[in-house]
Design an enzyme around this catalytic site. Structure first.
Site, PDB file in Angstrom:
ATOM      1  N   ARG A   1      -8.684   5.169 -31.230  1.00  0.00           N
ATOM      2  CA  ARG A   1      -7.691   5.812 -30.349  1.00  0.00           C
ATOM      3  C   ARG A   1      -8.064   5.518 -28.897  1.00  0.00           C
ATOM      4  NH1 ARG A   1      -7.213  11.143 -32.378  1.00  0.00           N
ATOM      5  NH2 ARG A   1      -8.682  11.931 -30.843  1.00  0.00           N
TER       6      ARG A   1
ATOM      7  N   HIS B   1       0.015  -6.022 -23.035  1.00  0.00           N
ATOM      8  CA  HIS B   1      -1.035  -5.078 -23.444  1.00  0.00           C
ATOM      9  C   HIS B   1      -1.382  -5.208 -24.934  1.00  0.00           C
ATOM     10  CE1 HIS B   1      -0.381  -3.553 -19.537  1.00  0.00           C
ATOM     11  NE2 HIS B   1       0.523  -2.637 -19.804  1.00  0.00           N
TER      12      HIS B   1
ATOM     13  N   TYR C   1     -12.371   6.779 -35.493  1.00  0.00           N
ATOM     14  CA  TYR C   1     -12.663   7.471 -36.743  1.00  0.00           C
ATOM     15  C   TYR C   1     -12.290   6.623 -37.943  1.00  0.00           C
ATOM     16  CZ  TYR C   1      -7.789   9.187 -36.319  1.00  0.00           C
ATOM     17  OH  TYR C   1      -6.437   9.288 -36.163  1.00  0.00           O
ATOM     18  N   LEU C   2     -13.041   6.874 -38.991  1.00  0.00           N
ATOM     19  CA  LEU C   2     -12.864   6.105 -40.212  1.00  0.00           C
ATOM     20  C   LEU C   2     -12.422   7.072 -41.292  1.00  0.00           C
ATOM     21  CD1 LEU C   2     -13.309   3.356 -41.624  1.00  0.00           C
ATOM     22  CD2 LEU C   2     -15.657   4.054 -42.042  1.00  0.00           C
ATOM     23  N   LYS C   3     -11.290   6.768 -41.876  1.00  0.00           N
ATOM     24  CA  LYS C   3     -10.797   7.650 -42.940  1.00  0.00           C
ATOM     25  C   LYS C   3     -11.432   7.213 -44.259  1.00  0.00           C
ATOM     26  CE  LYS C   3      -6.276   8.685 -42.528  1.00  0.00           C
ATOM     27  NZ  LYS C   3      -4.866   8.415 -42.161  1.00  0.00           N
TER      28      LYS C   3
ATOM     29  N   HIS D   1      -4.124  -3.978 -17.278  1.00  0.00           N
ATOM     30  CA  HIS D   1      -5.052  -2.848 -17.177  1.00  0.00           C
ATOM     31  C   HIS D   1      -5.509  -2.329 -18.533  1.00  0.00           C
ATOM     32  CE1 HIS D   1      -1.429  -0.341 -17.580  1.00  0.00           C
ATOM     33  NE2 HIS D   1      -2.223   0.677 -17.873  1.00  0.00           N
TER      34      HIS D   1
ATOM     35  N   ALA E   1       0.802  -1.232   0.000  1.00  0.00           N
ATOM     36  CA  ALA E   1       0.000   0.000   0.000  1.00  0.00           C
ATOM     37  C   ALA E   1       0.830   1.273   0.000  1.00  0.00           C
ATOM     38  CB  ALA E   1      -0.931  -0.011   1.202  1.00  0.00           C
ATOM     39  N   SER E   2       2.110   1.163   0.365  1.00  0.00           N
ATOM     40  CA  SER E   2       2.937   2.370   0.411  1.00  0.00           C
ATOM     41  C   SER E   2       3.537   2.686  -0.961  1.00  0.00           C
ATOM     42  CB  SER E   2       4.078   2.164   1.417  1.00  0.00           C
ATOM     43  OG  SER E   2       4.800   0.982   1.061  1.00  0.00           O
ATOM     44  N   GLY E   3       3.266   1.818  -1.958  1.00  0.00           N
ATOM     45  CA  GLY E   3       3.979   1.927  -3.237  1.00  0.00           C
ATOM     46  C   GLY E   3       3.338   2.847  -4.263  1.00  0.00           C
TER      47      GLY E   3
HETATM   48  N1  NDP Z   1       3.886   1.525 -10.802  1.00  0.00           N
HETATM   49  C1  NDP Z   1       3.275   1.259 -11.956  1.00  0.00           C
HETATM   50  O1  NDP Z   1       2.909   2.138 -12.732  1.00  0.00           O
HETATM   51  C2  NDP Z   1       3.003  -0.152 -12.353  1.00  0.00           C
HETATM   52  C3  NDP Z   1       3.336  -1.200 -11.517  1.00  0.00           C
HETATM   53  N2  NDP Z   1       3.038  -2.474 -11.888  1.00  0.00           N
HETATM   54  C4  NDP Z   1       3.357  -3.600 -11.000  1.00  0.00           C
HETATM   55  O2  NDP Z   1       2.657  -3.411  -9.782  1.00  0.00           O
HETATM   56  C5  NDP Z   1       3.427  -3.868  -8.681  1.00  0.00           C
HETATM   57  C6  NDP Z   1       3.662  -2.713  -7.725  1.00  0.00           C
HETATM   58  O3  NDP Z   1       4.301  -1.661  -8.414  1.00  0.00           O
HETATM   59  P1  NDP Z   1       4.875  -0.375  -7.669  1.00  0.00           P
HETATM   60  O4  NDP Z   1       3.869   0.169  -6.749  1.00  0.00           O
HETATM   61  O5  NDP Z   1       5.440   0.473  -8.714  1.00  0.00           O
HETATM   62  O6  NDP Z   1       6.052  -1.032  -6.828  1.00  0.00           O
HETATM   63  P2  NDP Z   1       6.942  -0.387  -5.706  1.00  0.00           P
HETATM   64  O7  NDP Z   1       8.349  -0.609  -6.071  1.00  0.00           O
HETATM   65  O8  NDP Z   1       6.504   0.992  -5.383  1.00  0.00           O
HETATM   66  O9  NDP Z   1       6.666  -1.375  -4.486  1.00  0.00           O
HETATM   67  C7  NDP Z   1       5.430  -1.418  -3.775  1.00  0.00           C
HETATM   68  C8  NDP Z   1       5.726  -1.622  -2.301  1.00  0.00           C
HETATM   69  O10 NDP Z   1       6.339  -2.887  -2.132  1.00  0.00           O
HETATM   70  C9  NDP Z   1       7.320  -2.812  -1.095  1.00  0.00           C
HETATM   71  N3  NDP Z   1       8.592  -3.230  -1.660  1.00  0.00           N
HETATM   72  C10 NDP Z   1       9.296  -2.655  -2.655  1.00  0.00           C
HETATM   73  N4  NDP Z   1      10.409  -3.336  -2.917  1.00  0.00           N
HETATM   74  C11 NDP Z   1      10.442  -4.378  -2.075  1.00  0.00           C
HETATM   75  C12 NDP Z   1      11.342  -5.456  -1.848  1.00  0.00           C
HETATM   76  N5  NDP Z   1      12.444  -5.596  -2.576  1.00  0.00           N
HETATM   77  N6  NDP Z   1      11.048  -6.354  -0.899  1.00  0.00           N
HETATM   78  C13 NDP Z   1       9.912  -6.239  -0.169  1.00  0.00           C
HETATM   79  N7  NDP Z   1       9.037  -5.223  -0.343  1.00  0.00           N
HETATM   80  C14 NDP Z   1       9.281  -4.323  -1.281  1.00  0.00           C
HETATM   81  C15 NDP Z   1       7.376  -1.363  -0.655  1.00  0.00           C
HETATM   82  O11 NDP Z   1       6.579  -1.215   0.518  1.00  0.00           O
HETATM   83  P3  NDP Z   1       7.165  -1.336   1.986  1.00  0.00           P
HETATM   84  O12 NDP Z   1       8.611  -1.017   1.934  1.00  0.00           O
HETATM   85  O13 NDP Z   1       6.366  -0.336   2.766  1.00  0.00           O
HETATM   86  O14 NDP Z   1       6.879  -2.745   2.374  1.00  0.00           O
HETATM   87  C16 NDP Z   1       6.719  -0.603  -1.766  1.00  0.00           C
HETATM   88  O15 NDP Z   1       6.063   0.552  -1.323  1.00  0.00           O
HETATM   89  C17 NDP Z   1       4.700  -4.428  -9.292  1.00  0.00           C
HETATM   90  O16 NDP Z   1       4.518  -5.792  -9.535  1.00  0.00           O
HETATM   91  C18 NDP Z   1       4.816  -3.681 -10.610  1.00  0.00           C
HETATM   92  O17 NDP Z   1       5.548  -4.396 -11.551  1.00  0.00           O
HETATM   93  C19 NDP Z   1       2.377  -2.757 -13.052  1.00  0.00           C
HETATM   94  C20 NDP Z   1       2.029  -1.758 -13.914  1.00  0.00           C
HETATM   95  C21 NDP Z   1       2.327  -0.380 -13.666  1.00  0.00           C
HETATM   96  O1  LIG Z   2       1.897  -1.532 -17.645  1.00  0.00           O
HETATM   97  C1  LIG Z   2       2.446  -0.494 -17.956  1.00  0.00           C
HETATM   98  O2  LIG Z   2       1.679   0.506 -18.439  1.00  0.00           O
HETATM   99  C2  LIG Z   2       2.132   1.841 -18.386  1.00  0.00           C
HETATM  100  C3  LIG Z   2       1.244   2.630 -19.339  1.00  0.00           C
HETATM  101  O3  LIG Z   2      -0.080   2.593 -18.897  1.00  0.00           O
HETATM  102  P1  LIG Z   2      -1.087   3.746 -19.329  1.00  0.00           P
HETATM  103  O4  LIG Z   2      -2.406   3.267 -18.854  1.00  0.00           O
HETATM  104  O5  LIG Z   2      -0.625   4.998 -18.653  1.00  0.00           O
HETATM  105  O6  LIG Z   2      -1.007   3.869 -20.801  1.00  0.00           O
HETATM  106  C4  LIG Z   2       3.583   1.966 -18.765  1.00  0.00           C
HETATM  107  O7  LIG Z   2       4.029   3.288 -18.528  1.00  0.00           O
HETATM  108  C5  LIG Z   2       4.411   1.012 -17.937  1.00  0.00           C
HETATM  109  O8  LIG Z   2       5.745   1.026 -18.392  1.00  0.00           O
HETATM  110  C6  LIG Z   2       3.893  -0.383 -18.045  1.00  0.00           C
HETATM  111  O9  LIG Z   2       4.528  -1.210 -17.073  1.00  0.00           O
END
Ligand code: NDP
Ligand SMILES: O=C1O[C@H](COP(=O)(O)O)[C@@H](O)[C@H](O)[C@H]1O
Length: 596
Positions: A482, A347, A490-492, A285, A119-121
């Site tokens: 798009r 995707h 749109y259709l060209k 997504h 949740a902190s990510g």
């Molecule tokens: N960010 C994006 O736009 C996208 C992300 N994803 C996927 O979603 C998931 C989460 O992404 P995102 O939020 O960017 O990830 P983060 O790197 O921000 O990690 C999320 C949380 O996981 C914990 N964490 C990070 N690294 C580690 C580690 N090495 N070991 C244990 N805990 C760790 C941390 O929380 P704490 O330290 O508080 O435990 C952190 O806040 C990933 O699988 C990513 O590939 C997919 C599509 C887009």
């Molecule tokens: O899954 C991912 O998608 C984003 C792009 O998503 P969008 O909804 O903003 O178009 C991309 O930036 C990222 O690299 C990829 O992991």
């Protein structure tokens, strides 16, 4: 107002925005039809139309409201999910078999908790909490729902709420009482700090979840928003120590689902040690994007498109993704995967599967996913000669210097990871034999856009060839979907320029969403979260889909790594490497986005 209810029940609709309340009931009759009855409709709605729409057989029923009591009745097959539409608002009505899955939406006896693990990510803050709030705002969440954050970071509930509140926005069409709604939503948010591999910490979480559930039937959704190397630990702990004992437990898993066939299969095996396949919701997504959802509607509900949807009329299909920013901040993750794994394998391939699949037997999840698997299995493995890769390099424009990919401190020096890739894929079946499906995805390009371009064949014996000169590409029809930004279809077409002469130009028949629909387009995560809560699997990836997607890409990815293929460098903010144009030219094609 978007409310869910089950057949053989009745409920009241209270809508503060329409300032009205009325009740709807449904019952199953002897002829296996659902009878939908609307009653107690306020006088001001009398003599207006209530629309009942059956998505499966495209039947639409408009019922005129005459009286306040038992205002309208209509029949639908019992196994369908009709929608009622009144005053532009949708009420989704669940079919009987899904009844138990949606337990908790409208009754007192069950509760739904959504635990965001990690949740902190970044993803949680950027997408998940805002999506949950919007669902709450739209009254889409069950009556007794609670959101839990789980991560290692230490936070109190108050600090967590404060963090979440910074991620929430009121929609651009700013409706009243947004801040009130935010406060209500935040009061439903709680936090628990723990390790991802600690059963003890998950037992503590379980205790807190029970407190919130207050003895109701417990339905639990876990969203794994953490790095993939800790997925299995978290699933093990959640399933052994914090799963529901009397309702459902579901887990949303974020990509990457491995980095090749082997690692993906290992991940699936790991998850299936603790979960059944129907508990796993693999999220892509892009499948939740409005225009991807609309793709099947466009094709299967318009007579004019489906007959053209084959090699007979379509010359090639282009799936294009571009971002006008680099991997800033995510270089560490990205370098391990590269653009092919990040965008093409998931995707763009998912869009391709929906675009090219045969007509499914029904709109049920398994029927759709079966068709997607079938078309993916008909594809030829991607060959290295059909791939062009690139990596962005530093570029200075207008006095600003934009960094190279390898300038990112989290990216290893000399990395060959592609930030751009173009590929030509082929489907070896009767419908698509010989039609190139071109894919192109890149970071740090000149624009941010995602689109599907369908280029049709030239008109045989075109009487008007002369009016176009030699540029036949300009003269052919192209259907552009798009996906973002500024959604449009749109259709060209070729059209006579008004006047006494005979000059033709290429014009657009344009369905521009912003102009046509006043309603805002929901974020993909909203749709997908709601579907996961409802147990709707249509837009999630089944394990056999994932296997075949990796089978297509793994050999070429391995070959590229073994041969240490060097990407072509392209300047930050440019249109990408010329290799992509050579690839299209090999099939006598041009990228459609060259003209925009
Ligand atoms: N960010 C994006 O736009 C996208 C992300 N994803 C996927 O979603 C998931 C989460 O992404 P995102 O939020 O960017 O990830 P983060 O790197 O921000 O990690 C999320 C949380 O996981 C914990 N964490 C990070 N690294 C580690 C580690 N090495 N070991 C244990 N805990 C760790 C941390 O929380 P704490 O330290 O508080 O435990 C952190 O806040 C990933 O699988 C990513 O590939 C997919 C599509 C887009
Ligand atoms: O899954 C991912 O998608 C984003 C792009 O998503 P969008 O909804 O903003 O178009 C991309 O930036 C990222 O690299 C990829 O992991």
């Amino acid at each position: 107002m978007s409310t869910l209810y089950s057949p053989n029940c009745s409920f009241s609709v209270n809508d503060s925005r329409l300032a009205t309340s009325f009740s709807i009931s449904s019952s199953e009759s002897q002829d296996s039809q659902q009878r939908i009855t609307v009653s107690s409709l306020p006088k001001r709605f009398h003599r207006q139309n209530l629309y009942l729409h059956s998505p499966r057989n495209q039947r639409r029923n408009a019922v005129r409201m005459e009286k306040g009591e038992v205002a309208a009745t209509a029949s639908f097959p019992a196994n369908e999910t009709p929608m009622t539409r009144f005053k532009d608002e949708l009420l989704k009505i669940k079919s009987s078999e899904e009844c138990k899955d949606v337990a908790g939406f409208d009754n007192e006896e069950s509760a739904v908790t959504i635990t965001v693990v990690g949740a902190s990510g970044d993803l949680a803050k950027k997408k998940i909490f805002p999506a949950l709030f919007h669902l709450y705002y739209e009254d889409c969440l069950p009556k007794h729902f609670t959101v839990f954050g789980y991560a290692r970071s230490k936070m109190t509930d108050e600090e967590f709420r404060n963090m979440v509140s910074k991620t929430l926005t009121c929609r651009i069409d700013k409706r009243e009482n947004c801040s009130e709604k935010m406060d209500e939503f935040l009061r439903r948010c709680f936090y628990h700090s723990g390790q991802y591999d600690s059963e003890e910490n998950f037992v503590e979480l379980d205790k807190k979840l029970r407190e919130q559930e207050g003895g109701r039937i417990s339905n639990r959704l876990y969203y794994l928003s953490i790095p993939p190397n800790i997925f299995i630990d978290a699933v093990r702990c959640a399933s052994s120590s914090a799963s529901s004992v009397n309702g459902w437990t579901r887990v949303i898993v974020e990509k990457p689902f491995g980095r090749d066939s082997e690692s993906s299969a290992a991940l699936t095996r790991g998850l299936k040690q603790y979960l059944e396949e129907d508990q796993i919701f693999r999220i892509d997504h892009y499948l939740g994007k409005e225009l991807v959802e609309n793709l099947s509607v466009l094709r299967f509900s318009n007579l004019i498109f489906e007959p053209l949807w084959s090699r007979q009329y379509i010359r090639n299909v282009q799936l294009i993704f571009s971002e006008d920013f680099g991997t800033e901040g995510r270089g560490g993750y990205f370098d391990h995967y590269g653009i092919i794994r990040d965008i093409l394998q998931n995707h763009l391939l998912q869009i391709l599967a929906i675009f090219a699949m045969e007509t499914p037997v029904s709109l049920k999840a398994e029927d759709i996913r079966n068709e997607k698997v079938k078309v993916l299995r008909s594809m030829k493995p991607l060959l290295l000669e059909n791939v062009a890769i690139g990596q962005y390099k530093s570029h200075t424009r207008g006095g600003i210097t934009y960094p190279a990919y390898t300038d990112d401190k989290t990216v290893p020096k000399g990395s060959r990871t592609p930030t751009f890739a173009a590929a030509a894929l082929f489907i070896d079946n009767a419908r698509w034999d010989g039609v190139p499906f071109l894919m192109k995805a890149g970071k740090a390009l000149h624009t941010k856009r995602a689109e599907i371009r369908v280029q049709f064949r030239h008109v045989p014996g075109n009487l008007y060839n002369k009016s176009f000169g030699t540029d036949l590409d300009q003269a052919t029809n192209e259907l552009v979907i798009r996906l973002q930004p500024d959604e449009a279809i749109y259709l060209k077409i070729n059209n006579k320029v008004p006047g006494l002469g005979m000059r033709l130009d290429n014009s657009h028949l344009n369905l521009h969403y912003a102009a046509r629909y006043s309603k805002e387009i929901p974020d993909a995560y909203e749709r997908l979260l709601l579907d996961a809560i409802e147990g709707e699997r249509r837009l999630f990836i089944r394990s056999d889909e994932l296997d075949v997607a990796w089978e297509l890409f793994t050999p070429v990815l391995k070959e590229m790594e073994e041969k240490k293929i060097i990407p072509e460098y392209y300047p930050y903010g440019s249109r990408g490497p010329v290799g992509a144009h050579y690839l299209a030219a090999k099939y006598n094609l041009r990228w459609g986005d060259m003209y925009v």
